[in-house]
Enzyme design. Structure first.
Site, mmCIF file in Angstrom:
data_model
loop_
_atom_site.group_PDB
_atom_site.id
_atom_site.type_symbol
_atom_site.label_atom_id
_atom_site.label_comp_id
_atom_site.label_asym_id
_atom_site.label_seq_id
_atom_site.Cartn_x
_atom_site.Cartn_y
_atom_site.Cartn_z
ATOM 1 N N ASP A 248 0.847 -1.203 0.000
ATOM 2 C CA ASP A 248 0.000 0.000 0.000
ATOM 3 C C ASP A 248 0.882 1.253 0.000
ATOM 4 O O ASP A 248 0.388 2.373 -0.114
ATOM 5 C CB ASP A 248 -1.004 -0.005 1.168
ATOM 6 C CG ASP A 248 -0.327 -0.059 2.516
ATOM 7 O OD1 ASP A 248 0.911 -0.151 2.584
ATOM 8 O OD2 ASP A 248 -1.059 -0.008 3.543
ATOM 9 N N GLU B 39 -1.486 -5.414 8.301
ATOM 10 C CA GLU B 39 -0.735 -4.847 9.423
ATOM 11 C C GLU B 39 -1.406 -5.236 10.730
ATOM 12 O O GLU B 39 -2.630 -5.146 10.861
ATOM 13 C CB GLU B 39 -0.675 -3.315 9.289
ATOM 14 C CG GLU B 39 0.172 -2.889 8.110
ATOM 15 C CD GLU B 39 0.377 -1.371 8.040
ATOM 16 O OE1 GLU B 39 0.080 -0.661 9.025
ATOM 17 O OE2 GLU B 39 0.853 -0.916 6.984
ATOM 18 N N GLU C 190 8.990 -4.243 10.819
ATOM 19 C CA GLU C 190 9.416 -2.942 10.277
ATOM 20 C C GLU C 190 9.963 -2.032 11.366
ATOM 21 O O GLU C 190 9.334 -1.844 12.425
ATOM 22 C CB GLU C 190 8.229 -2.260 9.563
ATOM 23 C CG GLU C 190 8.602 -0.888 9.009
ATOM 24 C CD GLU C 190 7.672 -0.361 7.928
ATOM 25 O OE1 GLU C 190 6.724 -1.051 7.537
ATOM 26 O OE2 GLU C 190 7.924 0.776 7.480
HETATM 27 O O1 KIV Z 1 3.561 -1.149 1.640
HETATM 28 C C1 KIV Z 1 4.751 -1.496 1.704
HETATM 29 O O2 KIV Z 1 5.570 -1.177 0.844
HETATM 30 C C2 KIV Z 1 5.164 -2.298 2.844
HETATM 31 C C3 KIV Z 1 6.622 -2.557 2.997
HETATM 32 C C4 KIV Z 1 7.279 -1.353 3.500
HETATM 33 C C5 KIV Z 1 6.895 -3.755 3.820
HETATM 34 O O3 KIV Z 1 4.355 -2.701 3.628
#
Ligand code: KIV
Length: 269
Positions: free
Chosen positions: A53, A124, A187
């Site tokens: 996203d 998430e 992260e």
């Molecule tokens: O949306 C994204 O690019 C992510 C990465 C940073 C893991 O979730």
């Protein structure tokens, strides 16, 4: 002479990705948002492509990841799914789908798998998402968790900050694993926390700003390729300077057109 057989490339599967952890093989994942880049990254041998996203920021130019919609995620995932031959393709569930109840989340993730050619979703959250993860897995939808810094919770977290609570991280990552997630993104945590979480889990951890102790690494492809025009986080290493290559090629082409050097005879009918 018999015709040469085309070598078919087989796609990495979820069990193969999981098995890479016990085999001690590091896992690579890069974001991809369109057909051209996804084709290049896939043919270069990356293990997983993530239709993140982050496309809200990287492609659409928003301040954070919140504005991107499910329809837009599906639009981009379809391009990446069509491009990828070998990489397992994971698609982010956009904000706030996984907070709208288990049923809504299964419907949205089901649409992603049905309408794109992608194989898994990422969401998430950890302990707070255990019920949702478990329902998705029961429906046959592979799920990647995402703990530590959660960009969709940027306002609640007070910004993009390094997350240092080891107990919370282990609780979240373990909850995602126990609910059936096949891997978890970690992260923005100190390297020793990334390593500790990775040692605690049976499933692979995919780190971003989480140190070398994770089982795999993910980066936003535009950052890794030197294509990002704005802010780039300090944990990123750029392996190319594509942004400047594009600028200088464009300047040369403009000058050639202005000065009537393009098109020449070789590039005309
Ligand atoms: O949306 C994204 O690019 C992510 C990465 C940073 C893991 O979730």
């Amino acid at each position: 002479m018999p015709p040469k057989k085309k070598r078919s490339v087989s796609r990495l599967t979820v069990p193969q990705i999981v098995a890479m952890k016990s085999a001690g093989q590091r896992i690579t994942m890069l974001t991809a948002y369109d057909h051209t880049l996804a084709t290049l990254l896939d043919s270069a041998g990356v293990d997983m492509l993530l239709v993140g996203d982050s496309l809200a920021m990287v492609v659409q130019g928003h301040q954070n990841t919140l504005p991107v919609t499910l329809e837009e995620m599906i639009y981009h995932a379809e391009m990446v799914g069509r491009a990828s031959k070998r990489a397992l393709v994971v698609v982010d569930l956009p904000f706030p789908i996984n907070h709208q109840g288990v049923h809504q989340t299964v419907v949205a993730a089901g649409r992603i798998l049905k309408e794109t050619r992608c194989q898994a979703v990422k969401l998430e959250g950890g302990a707070d998402q255990a019920e949702v993860i478990s329902a998705l897995v029961t429906a046959g939808i592979p799920v990647m968790g995402h703990v530590g810094l959660r960009p969709q919770a940027v306002h609640a977290m007070g910004g993009y900050k390094v997350q240092r609570d080891l107990n919370q991280l282990i609780t979240d990552a373990t909850a995602a694993q126990d609910a059936g997630a096949f891997a978890v993104v970690v992260e923005c945590v100190p390297a020793e926390i990334g390593e500790a979480v990775s040692k605690e889990l049976r499933i692979p951890t995919i780190g971003i700003g989480a140190g070398a102790g994770c089982d795999g690494q993910v980066l936003v492809c535009n950052d890794m390729l030197g294509l990002t025009t704005g802010y780039v986080p300090s944990f990123v290493k750029a392996y190319a300077d594509i942004g400047n290559t594009i600028k200088s090629a464009t300047k040369k082409w403009c000058a050639d057109v202005k000065e009537s050097r393009f098109p020449d005879d070789d590039h005309s009918f």
